[in-house]
Scaffold this active site. Structure first.
Site, PDB file in Angstrom:
ATOM      1  CG  ASP A  30      -2.065   0.996   1.068  1.00  0.00           C
ATOM      2  OD1 ASP A  30      -3.210   0.552   0.923  1.00  0.00           O
ATOM      3  OD2 ASP A  30      -1.802   2.221   1.095  1.00  0.00           O
ATOM      4  CB  VAL A  95      -9.135   2.104  -5.015  1.00  0.00           C
ATOM      5  CG1 VAL A  95      -8.851   1.506  -6.394  1.00  0.00           C
ATOM      6  CG2 VAL A  95      -8.098   3.159  -4.655  1.00  0.00           C
ATOM      7  CG  HIS A  99      -8.606  -2.926  -2.434  1.00  0.00           C
ATOM      8  ND1 HIS A  99      -9.529  -2.182  -3.140  1.00  0.00           N
ATOM      9  CD2 HIS A  99      -8.363  -2.248  -1.294  1.00  0.00           C
ATOM     10  CE1 HIS A  99      -9.817  -1.084  -2.472  1.00  0.00           C
ATOM     11  NE2 HIS A  99      -9.138  -1.101  -1.321  1.00  0.00           N
TER      12      HIS A  99
HETATM   13  P1  AMP Z   1      -9.740   1.597   0.149  1.00  0.00           P
HETATM   14  O1  AMP Z   1      -9.820   2.895   0.896  1.00  0.00           O
HETATM   15  O2  AMP Z   1     -10.199   0.404   0.945  1.00  0.00           O
HETATM   16  O3  AMP Z   1     -10.402   1.691  -1.207  1.00  0.00           O
HETATM   17  O4  AMP Z   1      -8.200   1.323  -0.079  1.00  0.00           O
HETATM   18  C1  AMP Z   1      -7.491   1.868  -1.135  1.00  0.00           C
HETATM   19  C2  AMP Z   1      -6.043   1.761  -0.758  1.00  0.00           C
HETATM   20  O5  AMP Z   1      -5.276   1.912  -1.931  1.00  0.00           O
HETATM   21  C3  AMP Z   1      -5.563   2.825   0.258  1.00  0.00           C
HETATM   22  O6  AMP Z   1      -5.054   2.187   1.410  1.00  0.00           O
HETATM   23  C4  AMP Z   1      -4.502   3.586  -0.518  1.00  0.00           C
HETATM   24  O7  AMP Z   1      -3.414   3.985   0.295  1.00  0.00           O
HETATM   25  C5  AMP Z   1      -4.082   2.564  -1.568  1.00  0.00           C
HETATM   26  N1  AMP Z   1      -3.518   3.109  -2.790  1.00  0.00           N
HETATM   27  C6  AMP Z   1      -3.987   4.138  -3.544  1.00  0.00           C
HETATM   28  N2  AMP Z   1      -3.209   4.339  -4.618  1.00  0.00           N
HETATM   29  C7  AMP Z   1      -2.226   3.410  -4.557  1.00  0.00           C
HETATM   30  C8  AMP Z   1      -1.093   3.112  -5.371  1.00  0.00           C
HETATM   31  N3  AMP Z   1      -0.825   3.795  -6.490  1.00  0.00           N
HETATM   32  N4  AMP Z   1      -0.289   2.089  -4.994  1.00  0.00           N
HETATM   33  C9  AMP Z   1      -0.548   1.387  -3.878  1.00  0.00           C
HETATM   34  N5  AMP Z   1      -1.601   1.628  -3.059  1.00  0.00           N
HETATM   35  C10 AMP Z   1      -2.430   2.626  -3.386  1.00  0.00           C
END
Ligand code: AMP
Length: 114
Positions: A30, A95, A99
């Site tokens: 992450d 996102v 995941h």
């Molecule tokens: P959620 O809030 O459950 O949708 O989690 C989305 C996660 O994606 C968050 O913990 C972000 O820090 C992570 N995230 C967003 N962009 C990226 C990226 N480019 N690479 C890795 N993690 C990411």
């Protein structure tokens, strides 16, 4: 429809630290870790959220759980880790590509006080 951040990572259009990959999923670090170990296990199929998974996704969802186990073992945190799936904006999902968060190295035992 435009690609999600995770599809761009899967397609190597964005960089990421990849822990594991197979035909069905990828596991990445992450970018804003909430624990010393914070890995995201992401299906290559862009299911928007768990509540939109279909019966035909059952084997894939099971596979993701087995990848959680494998990654936890490889990072040597198999004895103490948490997994979280945020489903929907009001639940903190940012996102919209399913995941699983795998978190370890931090005490989360107070999340659900008994
Ligand atoms: P959620 O809030 O459950 O949708 O989690 C989305 C996660 O994606 C968050 O913990 C972000 O820090 C992570 N995230 C967003 N962009 C990226 C990226 N480019 N690479 C890795 N993690 C990411």
């Amino acid at each position: 429809m435009s690609k999600t951040i995770f599809e761009k990572i899967i397609d190597r259009e964005l960089p990421s630290n990849i822990f594991y990959e197979d035909d069905l999923c990828i596991a990445i670090e992450d970018i804003a870790p909430k624990a010393p170990i914070h890995v995201l296990i992401i299906p290559k199929k862009p299911i928007q959220k768990l509540s939109e998974a279909k019966k035909t996704d059952q084997a894939l969802l099971g596979h993701l759980m087995m990848v959680v186990k494998k990654v936890a073992e490889e990072l040597n945190v198999q004895d103490a880790f948490n997994i979280i799936i945020n489903n929907g904006e009001k639940a903190g999902q940012t996102v919209f590509h399913l995941h699983i968060h795998l978190l370890a190295g931090r005490n989360f035992t107070d999340l659900f006080p008994g």
